[in-house]
Scaffold this motif. Structure first.
Motif, PDB file in Angstrom:
ATOM      1  N   SER A 212      38.958  52.291  56.260  1.00 30.91           N
ATOM      2  CA  SER A 212      37.989  51.381  56.871  1.00 30.91           C
ATOM      3  C   SER A 212      38.226  49.935  56.434  1.00 30.91           C
ATOM      4  CB  SER A 212      36.556  51.814  56.575  1.00 30.91           C
ATOM      5  OG  SER A 212      36.327  51.832  55.189  1.00 30.91           O
ATOM      6  N   LEU A 213      38.552  49.701  55.170  1.00 33.17           N
ATOM      7  CA  LEU A 213      38.840  48.346  54.705  1.00 33.17           C
ATOM      8  C   LEU A 213      40.201  47.878  55.207  1.00 33.17           C
ATOM      9  CD1 LEU A 213      37.837  45.952  53.044  1.00 33.17           C
ATOM     10  CD2 LEU A 213      38.868  47.015  51.030  1.00 33.17           C
ATOM     11  N   ALA A 214      41.161  48.780  55.280  1.00 30.57           N
ATOM     12  CA  ALA A 214      42.522  48.426  55.705  1.00 30.57           C
ATOM     13  C   ALA A 214      42.548  47.829  57.104  1.00 30.57           C
ATOM     14  CB  ALA A 214      43.422  49.653  55.642  1.00 30.57           C
ATOM     15  N   ARG A 215      41.622  48.190  57.959  1.00 35.78           N
ATOM     16  CA  ARG A 215      41.575  47.648  59.331  1.00 35.78           C
ATOM     17  C   ARG A 215      41.310  46.151  59.360  1.00 35.78           C
ATOM     18  NH1 ARG A 215      38.729  52.574  60.369  1.00 35.78           N
ATOM     19  NH2 ARG A 215      36.757  51.498  60.128  1.00 35.78           N
ATOM     20  N   HIS A 216      40.827  45.586  58.256  1.00 35.04           N
ATOM     21  CA  HIS A 216      40.457  44.173  58.214  1.00 35.04           C
ATOM     22  C   HIS A 216      41.479  43.318  57.479  1.00 35.04           C
ATOM     23  CE1 HIS A 216      36.673  45.278  59.991  1.00 35.04           C
ATOM     24  NE2 HIS A 216      36.593  46.249  59.113  1.00 35.04           N
ATOM     25  N   GLY A 217      42.615  43.909  57.139  1.00 29.98           N
ATOM     26  CA  GLY A 217      43.685  43.173  56.482  1.00 29.98           C
ATOM     27  C   GLY A 217      45.032  43.746  56.875  1.00 29.98           C
ATOM     28  N   GLU A 218      46.055  42.894  56.849  1.00 28.37           N
ATOM     29  CA  GLU A 218      47.384  43.322  57.265  1.00 28.37           C
ATOM     30  C   GLU A 218      48.431  42.715  56.331  1.00 28.37           C
ATOM     31  OE1 GLU A 218      50.275  42.844  61.162  1.00 28.37           O
ATOM     32  OE2 GLU A 218      48.510  41.587  60.980  1.00 28.37           O
ATOM     33  N   ILE A 219      49.319  43.539  55.836  1.00 30.41           N
ATOM     34  CA  ILE A 219      50.405  43.056  54.997  1.00 30.41           C
ATOM     35  C   ILE A 219      51.416  42.352  55.892  1.00 30.41           C
ATOM     36  CG2 ILE A 219      52.353  43.760  53.548  1.00 30.41           C
ATOM     37  CD1 ILE A 219      50.530  45.903  52.392  1.00 30.41           C
ATOM     38  N   VAL A 220      51.760  41.102  55.524  1.00 32.95           N
ATOM     39  CA  VAL A 220      52.673  40.322  56.366  1.00 32.95           C
ATOM     40  C   VAL A 220      53.961  39.914  55.669  1.00 32.95           C
ATOM     41  CG1 VAL A 220      50.886  39.453  57.915  1.00 32.95           C
ATOM     42  CG2 VAL A 220      51.428  38.183  55.842  1.00 32.95           C
ATOM     43  N   GLU A 221      53.988  39.920  54.340  1.00 36.58           N
ATOM     44  CA  GLU A 221      55.183  39.435  53.666  1.00 36.58           C
ATOM     45  C   GLU A 221      55.215  39.917  52.216  1.00 36.58           C
ATOM     46  OE1 GLU A 221      57.249  35.160  52.425  1.00 36.58           O
ATOM     47  OE2 GLU A 221      55.208  35.173  53.210  1.00 36.58           O
ATOM     48  N   LEU A 222      56.422  40.101  51.722  1.00 35.25           N
ATOM     49  CA  LEU A 222      56.683  40.281  50.300  1.00 35.25           C
ATOM     50  C   LEU A 222      57.665  39.180  49.935  1.00 35.25           C
ATOM     51  CD1 LEU A 222      56.443  41.856  47.641  1.00 35.25           C
ATOM     52  CD2 LEU A 222      58.379  43.259  48.417  1.00 35.25           C
ATOM     53  N   ASP A 223      57.221  38.213  49.138  1.00 41.65           N
ATOM     54  CA  ASP A 223      58.077  37.054  48.860  1.00 41.65           C
ATOM     55  C   ASP A 223      59.018  37.299  47.681  1.00 41.65           C
ATOM     56  OD1 ASP A 223      56.686  36.466  46.464  1.00 41.65           O
ATOM     57  OD2 ASP A 223      55.397  34.994  47.438  1.00 41.65           O
ATOM     58  N   ALA A 224      59.868  36.325  47.414  1.00 44.74           N
ATOM     59  CA  ALA A 224      60.890  36.433  46.373  1.00 44.74           C
ATOM     60  C   ALA A 224      60.291  36.583  44.980  1.00 44.74           C
ATOM     61  CB  ALA A 224      61.815  35.221  46.415  1.00 44.74           C
ATOM     62  N   GLU A 225      59.064  36.112  44.781  1.00 44.60           N
ATOM     63  CA  GLU A 225      58.400  36.242  43.479  1.00 44.60           C
ATOM     64  C   GLU A 225      57.682  37.576  43.341  1.00 44.60           C
ATOM     65  OE1 GLU A 225      57.908  33.258  45.344  1.00 44.60           O
ATOM     66  OE2 GLU A 225      59.591  32.407  44.238  1.00 44.60           O
ATOM     67  N   ARG A 226      57.866  38.452  44.339  1.00 42.62           N
ATOM     68  CA  ARG A 226      57.269  39.790  44.347  1.00 42.62           C
ATOM     69  C   ARG A 226      55.753  39.734  44.501  1.00 42.62           C
ATOM     70  NH1 ARG A 226      61.067  42.762  45.242  1.00 42.62           N
ATOM     71  NH2 ARG A 226      59.854  44.605  44.914  1.00 42.62           N
ATOM     72  N   THR A 227      55.294  38.755  45.290  1.00 41.68           N
ATOM     73  CA  THR A 227      53.886  38.657  45.656  1.00 41.68           C
ATOM     74  C   THR A 227      53.743  39.161  47.080  1.00 41.68           C
ATOM     75  OG1 THR A 227      53.480  36.784  44.190  1.00 41.68           O
ATOM     76  CG2 THR A 227      51.943  37.085  46.018  1.00 41.68           C
ATOM     77  N   VAL A 228      52.817  40.073  47.294  1.00 38.01           N
ATOM     78  CA  VAL A 228      52.564  40.578  48.632  1.00 38.01           C
ATOM     79  C   VAL A 228      51.487  39.697  49.268  1.00 38.01           C
ATOM     80  CG1 VAL A 228      50.880  42.320  47.895  1.00 38.01           C
ATOM     81  CG2 VAL A 228      52.107  42.640  50.017  1.00 38.01           C
TER      82      VAL A 228
END
Length: 104
Positions: free
Chosen positions: A36-52
């Motif tokens: 239910s919470l996942a529907r309100h957020g979307e993973i868009v990138e994993l950067d070089a510093e390993r931050t999602v």
């Protein structure tokens, strides 16, 4: 019941090994925070510093995600088997607004 959840999360992690790190994080997302919470957020990138980077639907959901930041980072890293140094949330409208601004 908690033991069964742990077994299922571990099993999911093993089955994701063939995917890219970003795809593994995206697949683990609804398990890490709940469907239910996942529907309100979307993973868009994993950067070089390993931050999602996660795009969030709005300010009201941003508060929910921020309250769970630490546990979400830990759960995502464990389930997806991707080392993470951080997690960054950005409101959906703000990301689009920043992309339209000219570079300085």
């Amino acid at each position: 019941m908690q033991r069964m959840r742990d077994v299922l999360r571990e099993s999911l992690g093993l089955s994701l090994d063939a995917l890219s790190e970003l795809d593994r994080l995206a697949t683990a997302w609804p398990v890490a925070c709940g469907a239910s919470l996942a529907r309100h957020g979307e993973i868009v990138e994993l950067d070089a510093e390993r931050t999602v980077h996660i795009r969030v639907e709005g300010a009201e959901w941003m508060r929910e995600f921020l309250d769970m930041r630490s546990s979400l980072r830990q759960n995502l890293a464990r389930i997806a088997r991707v080392p993470l140094n951080g997690i960054h949330f950005e409101e959906q409208g703000r990301a689009a607004e920043r992309a339209r601004r000219p570079a300085r």
